[in-house]
Design an enzyme around this catalytic site. Structure first.
Site, PDB file in Angstrom:
ATOM      1  N   TRP A  30      -2.409  -5.339   1.088  1.00 53.17           N
ATOM      2  CA  TRP A  30      -1.870  -3.819   0.978  1.00 53.17           C
ATOM      3  C   TRP A  30      -2.565  -3.161   2.187  1.00 53.17           C
ATOM      4  O   TRP A  30      -3.536  -2.796   2.073  1.00 53.17           O
ATOM      5  CB  TRP A  30      -1.664  -3.251  -0.253  1.00 53.17           C
ATOM      6  CG  TRP A  30      -1.125  -1.801   0.024  1.00 53.17           C
ATOM      7  CD1 TRP A  30      -2.068  -0.584   0.190  1.00 53.17           C
ATOM      8  CD2 TRP A  30       0.078  -1.272  -0.086  1.00 53.17           C
ATOM      9  NE1 TRP A  30      -1.568   0.471   0.271  1.00 53.17           N
ATOM     10  CE2 TRP A  30       0.028   0.265   0.083  1.00 53.17           C
ATOM     11  CE3 TRP A  30       1.548  -1.657  -0.334  1.00 53.17           C
ATOM     12  CZ2 TRP A  30       1.063   1.090  -0.007  1.00 53.17           C
ATOM     13  CZ3 TRP A  30       2.441  -0.663  -0.373  1.00 53.17           C
ATOM     14  CH2 TRP A  30       2.386   0.380  -0.241  1.00 53.17           C
ATOM     15  N   MET A  31      -1.786  -2.560   3.005  1.00 50.11           N
ATOM     16  CA  MET A  31      -2.235  -1.042   3.652  1.00 50.11           C
ATOM     17  C   MET A  31      -1.413  -0.009   3.712  1.00 50.11           C
ATOM     18  O   MET A  31       0.006  -0.176   3.679  1.00 50.11           O
ATOM     19  CB  MET A  31      -2.585  -1.651   5.227  1.00 50.11           C
ATOM     20  CG  MET A  31      -1.698  -1.617   6.160  1.00 50.11           C
ATOM     21  SD  MET A  31      -2.247  -1.654   7.943  1.00 50.11           S
ATOM     22  CE  MET A  31      -2.719   0.099   8.078  1.00 50.11           C
ATOM     23  N   ASP A  33      -2.069   4.305   5.230  1.00 49.21           N
ATOM     24  CA  ASP A  33      -2.184   5.351   6.103  1.00 49.21           C
ATOM     25  C   ASP A  33      -3.588   4.753   7.335  1.00 49.21           C
ATOM     26  O   ASP A  33      -4.357   4.194   6.690  1.00 49.21           O
ATOM     27  CB  ASP A  33      -2.952   6.641   5.667  1.00 49.21           C
ATOM     28  CG  ASP A  33      -2.035   7.351   4.626  1.00 49.21           C
ATOM     29  OD1 ASP A  33      -1.021   6.715   4.015  1.00 49.21           O
ATOM     30  OD2 ASP A  33      -2.636   8.160   3.862  1.00 49.21           O
ATOM     31  N   ASP A 157      -7.090  14.185   2.020  1.00 50.65           N
ATOM     32  CA  ASP A 157      -6.989  13.968   3.360  1.00 50.65           C
ATOM     33  C   ASP A 157      -7.464  14.977   4.532  1.00 50.65           C
ATOM     34  O   ASP A 157      -6.952  15.423   5.303  1.00 50.65           O
ATOM     35  CB  ASP A 157      -5.561  13.821   3.765  1.00 50.65           C
ATOM     36  CG  ASP A 157      -4.632  13.028   2.684  1.00 50.65           C
ATOM     37  OD1 ASP A 157      -5.187  12.092   2.243  1.00 50.65           O
ATOM     38  OD2 ASP A 157      -3.503  13.192   2.436  1.00 50.65           O
ATOM     39  N   TRP A 291       6.907   6.095   1.945  1.00 48.08           N
ATOM     40  CA  TRP A 291       6.644   5.965   0.455  1.00 48.08           C
ATOM     41  C   TRP A 291       8.171   5.363  -0.485  1.00 48.08           C
ATOM     42  O   TRP A 291       8.137   5.115  -1.493  1.00 48.08           O
ATOM     43  CB  TRP A 291       6.078   7.056  -0.280  1.00 48.08           C
ATOM     44  CG  TRP A 291       4.988   7.367   0.022  1.00 48.08           C
ATOM     45  CD1 TRP A 291       4.232   8.513   0.749  1.00 48.08           C
ATOM     46  CD2 TRP A 291       3.686   6.381  -0.368  1.00 48.08           C
ATOM     47  NE1 TRP A 291       2.992   8.388   1.001  1.00 48.08           N
ATOM     48  CE2 TRP A 291       2.697   7.203   0.142  1.00 48.08           C
ATOM     49  CE3 TRP A 291       3.677   5.446  -1.200  1.00 48.08           C
ATOM     50  CZ2 TRP A 291       1.443   6.435  -0.048  1.00 48.08           C
ATOM     51  CZ3 TRP A 291       2.197   4.667  -1.257  1.00 48.08           C
ATOM     52  CH2 TRP A 291       1.482   5.361  -0.603  1.00 48.08           C
TER      53      TRP A 291
HETATM   54  C1  FRU Z   1      -0.379   9.192   2.020  1.00 52.18           C
HETATM   55  C2  FRU Z   1      -1.289   9.185   0.956  1.00 52.18           C
HETATM   56  C3  FRU Z   1      -2.523  10.183   1.180  1.00 52.18           C
HETATM   57  C4  FRU Z   1      -3.490   9.515   0.184  1.00 52.18           C
HETATM   58  C5  FRU Z   1      -3.161   7.967   0.383  1.00 52.18           C
HETATM   59  C6  FRU Z   1      -3.697   7.230  -0.955  1.00 52.18           C
HETATM   60  O1  FRU Z   1       0.403   8.136   2.251  1.00 52.18           O
HETATM   61  O2  FRU Z   1      -0.561   9.628  -0.283  1.00 52.18           O
HETATM   62  O3  FRU Z   1      -2.222  11.670   0.769  1.00 52.18           O
HETATM   63  O4  FRU Z   1      -4.793   9.958   0.908  1.00 52.18           O
HETATM   64  O5  FRU Z   1      -2.013   8.083   0.806  1.00 52.18           O
HETATM   65  O6  FRU Z   1      -3.549   6.028  -0.309  1.00 52.18           O
END
Ligand code: FRU
Length: 489
Positions: A30-31, A33, A157, A291
Site C-alpha cells: 500500500w501507498m 500521499d 501534515d 479515499w
Molecule cells: C491524506 C492523509 C493525511 C495523513 C495520511 C495518513 O491522505 O489522511 O492527512 O497524514 O493520509 O496516511
C-alpha cells in the site's frame, strides 16, 4: 519487511495488468500521499505514505525513492518507520509531511500519530539526514506537542517553507469533529531554527463552506501571489483538492483570497504536495487515488490482486494564467520517456471510428489540436484503453463547452463520468491525454483544467480511436507519443 525490500530491488513492470508503467507505484503493497518532495544534493527525493506489510492502509511508514529527473525512479530502503512511543500504532505511524534543507542537512517533518487510552494524538516531529539515505529521529520529538487551543485531535501534515529568512509551517487542523460536522483550518507556525515553533494564526478557515478538516495543506509563492492548497475532508462540492490564490501578510497571519478553485475535476487526485525543481519551477505531485478506495466507501481498489496499491500523478509544473487561475501541466522531463512519435495533420473523421493506435504497452500521450471552424459536428469522442465495447471515452461537446470523461465502459470496477467545462481560445482547443495501465489524465488547453482518473481495463484494451457521432470533422493536428517505462528492468 525484508521481503518487501527484496521485491523493491527486483521491481519489474511485468507484475500485472494494472501496474503503472510511468506513474510512480510502490515496490509492493500500500501507498498513499507523496511526502517530503525535495531536490537535495543532486537528486530528487520522493517519500510517500507506505505500509510495506500489506495492501491495506495501516501503520504508516515513509517509503523512499530517488531520481535524477523526477521521472525515472530508484527504490530506496524505507526512510521512517513507526518505532517510538509517539508514532507507533497500527492506526497511526509516521503520517504525511515535508522536507527542507538547512546547512546541508535534510530535515523531514512528519506527523507522529499514536493512541493513548483509545484517544488519537497527532504531534509534529523531525527526522534528519546528512546523506539523504539514512534518517534519525530528533531525540526531543515532538517539536509541536499539541494543536492550538480549542482544536480537535486531527492535527497533521506539516508543510515547511522559507520566506524572507524565516521558516514557516502550515498544518491541517479542525475545530469539532473531522468525521462529522467540524470546521477545517490551516494553521500557520513560525520558527527561526526549525526546532522551536510559534503558532501565528490560521491561513484558511472553512466557516462551514470548505470541509471539516484540511488535509495536506501547502503554501507557495507564484508570480508575487501566495497559493494555498489542501485536500479538505467532506467538502460540500466533493472538491478533493482545493486551491486559493491571494496575498499573505505573514506578520499578522492574514491571508486575503482572490481566487478559489478545484485543482483537478477527476476522481483521483488527492493530497498534492509541491516542491521546487532544480531550475526553480514549482512542481506538484499528488496521490492519484482517493479515499473512495477505503473499504468503508467502495473497497480497497482492485490492484491488491497484483500485490500493490496506489500510485502518484506524474509531476506537474504549476503556473498562474493571466487571470490567476491555477494551471498544471506534465513537466517537460516526461518527454524523456518518448520512444516514438506519430503525427497526423488535417485528419478527416466521421461516424466510423478511426483507429489512432493499438499500443500493447498501454503507455502513451496523445496531443490533439482542434480548430472548431473545421468541425461540423457538435461532438467529438476519443476512446482510450479500448477494445470493441470496452473503453474510456473523452467526449467533447462544443456547444455546451463540456468535456466528459466517461469510464462507464472502461472497466468492471467503479464506472462513472466527470464533466469539465472548457473555453475555446481563438476557436482552438488543445487536449493532452496521458494513458497508462490503470489511469487516464486529460489536460485541457495546456493545463487550464485537469481531469484525472483511475480505470482498470483488461489486458486486451490497448486501442485508441476517434469519431464524431454524426457529420464530419477535420482535426488539425494529432500527435501520439509512445512512452517507455520509468523503471529500469
Ligand atoms: C491524506 C492523509 C493525511 C495523513 C495520511 C495518513 O491522505 O489522511 O492527512 O497524514 O493520509 O496516511
Amino acid at each position: 519487511m525484508e521481503q518487501a525490500l527484496e521485491r523493491a530491488l527486483k521491481r519489474s513492470e511485468t507484475e500485472g495488468k494494472w501496474r503503472q508503467r510511468y506513474h510512480f507505484t510502490p515496490p509492493v503493497s500500500w501507498m498513499n500521499d507523496p511526502n517530503g518532495l525535495v531536490y537535495y544534493k543532486g537528486l530528487y527525493h520522493l517519500f510517500y505514505q507506505y505500509n510495506p506489510k500489506s495492501c491495506k492502509w495501516d501503520s504508516m511508514h515513509w517509503g523512499h525513492a530517488v531520481s535524477e529527473d523526477m521521472i525515472h525512479w530508484k527504490d530506496m530502503p524505507v526512510a521512517l518507520k513507526p518505532d517510538q512511543e509517539y508514532d507507533c500504532h497500527p492506526e497511526g505511524g509516521c503520517f504525511s509531511g515535508s522536507a527542507v534543507e538547512k546547512d546541508g542537512v535534510l530535515f523531514l517533518f512528519y506527523t507522529a500519530t499514536t493512541q493513548i487510552d483509545g484517544v488519537v494524538h497527532q504531534t509534529q516531529c523531525i527526522a534528519t539526514s546528512k546523506d539523504g539515505m539514512t534518517f534519525e529521529k530528533y531525540p526531543n520529538n515532538p517539536v509541536i506537542k499539541e494543536p492550538p487551543q480549542g482544536f480537535s485531535n486531527d492535527f497533521r501534515d506539516p508543510k515547511v517553507f522559507k520566506h524572507n529568512g524565516k521558516w514557516y509551517m502550515v498544518v491541517g487542523g479542525c475545530i469539532g469533529s473531522a468525521t462529522f460536522d467540524g470546521d477545517g483550518r490551516i494553521c500557520l507556525y513560525e520558527s527561526d531554527d526549525l526546532y522551536n515553533w510559534k503558532y501565528k494564526g490560521n491561513v484558511l478557515e472553512s466557516n462551514g463552506k470548505l470541509g471539516t478538516m484540511m488535509e495536506c495543506p501547502d503554501m507557495f509563492e507564484l508570480n508575487g501571489k501566495w497559493v494555498v492548497t489542501c485536500s479538505p475532508m467532506n467538502h460540500p462540492d466533493y472538491n478533493k483538492s482545493l486551491y486559493c490564490v491571494g496575498t499573505m501578510d505573514f506578520e499578522n497571519c492574514i491571508y486575503t483570497i482572490e481566487k478559489m478553485g478545484n485543482m483537478d475535476v477527476g476522481f483521483d487526485y488527492y493530497a498534492p504536495q509541491s516542491f521546487t525543481d532544480k531550475e526553480g519551477n514549482r512542481v506538484l505531485i499528488a496521490w492519484q487515488n482517493g479515499w473512495l478506495w477505503m473499504p468503508w466507501c467502495i473497497d480497497w481498489g482492485p490492484t491488491s490482486l497484483e500485490n500493490w496499491r496506489g500510485c502518484l500523478s506524474v509531476p506537474r509544473k504549476v503556473q498562474l494564467d493571466s487571470e490567476n487561475n491555477l494551471c498544471m501541466y506534465p513537466v517537460k522531463e516526461v518527454e524523456s520517456l518518448i520512444s516514438q512519435i506519430v503525427t497526423y495533420t488535417d485528419m478527416e473523421i466521421g461516424e466510423k471510428a478511426i483507429k489512432l493506435y493499438d499500443d500493447p504497452n498501454r503507455s502513451n500521450r496523445i496531443i490533439l489540436k482542434l480548430d472548431i471552424t473545421k468541425i461540423e459536428s457538435r461532438n467529438l469522442e476519443i476512446c482510450v484503453l479500448g477494445k470493441e465495447s470496452s473503453y474510456t471515452a473523452i467526449q467533447i461537446d462544443f456547444l455546451s463547452k463540456i468535456i466528459t470523461l466517461d469510464k462507464s465502459y472502461g472497466d468492471h470496477y467503479e464506472g462513472g463520468r466527470m464533466n469539465c467545462p472548457f473555453e475555446l481560445h481563438d476557436n482552438y482547443l488543445e487536449l493532452c491525454i496521458l494513458v497508462d495501465h490503470s489511469s487516464v489524465e486529460v489536460y485541457v488547453n495546456h493545463g487550464e483544467k485537469c481531469i484525472t482518473t483511475n480505470v482498470y481495463p483488461e489486458e486486451n484494451q490497448t486501442e485508441c480511436w476517434i469519431r464524431t457521432p454524426y457529420k464530419k470533422a477535420v482535426v488539425d493536428y494529432v500527435q501520439i507519443d509512445f512512452l517507455t517505462s520509468s523503471w529500469e528492468v
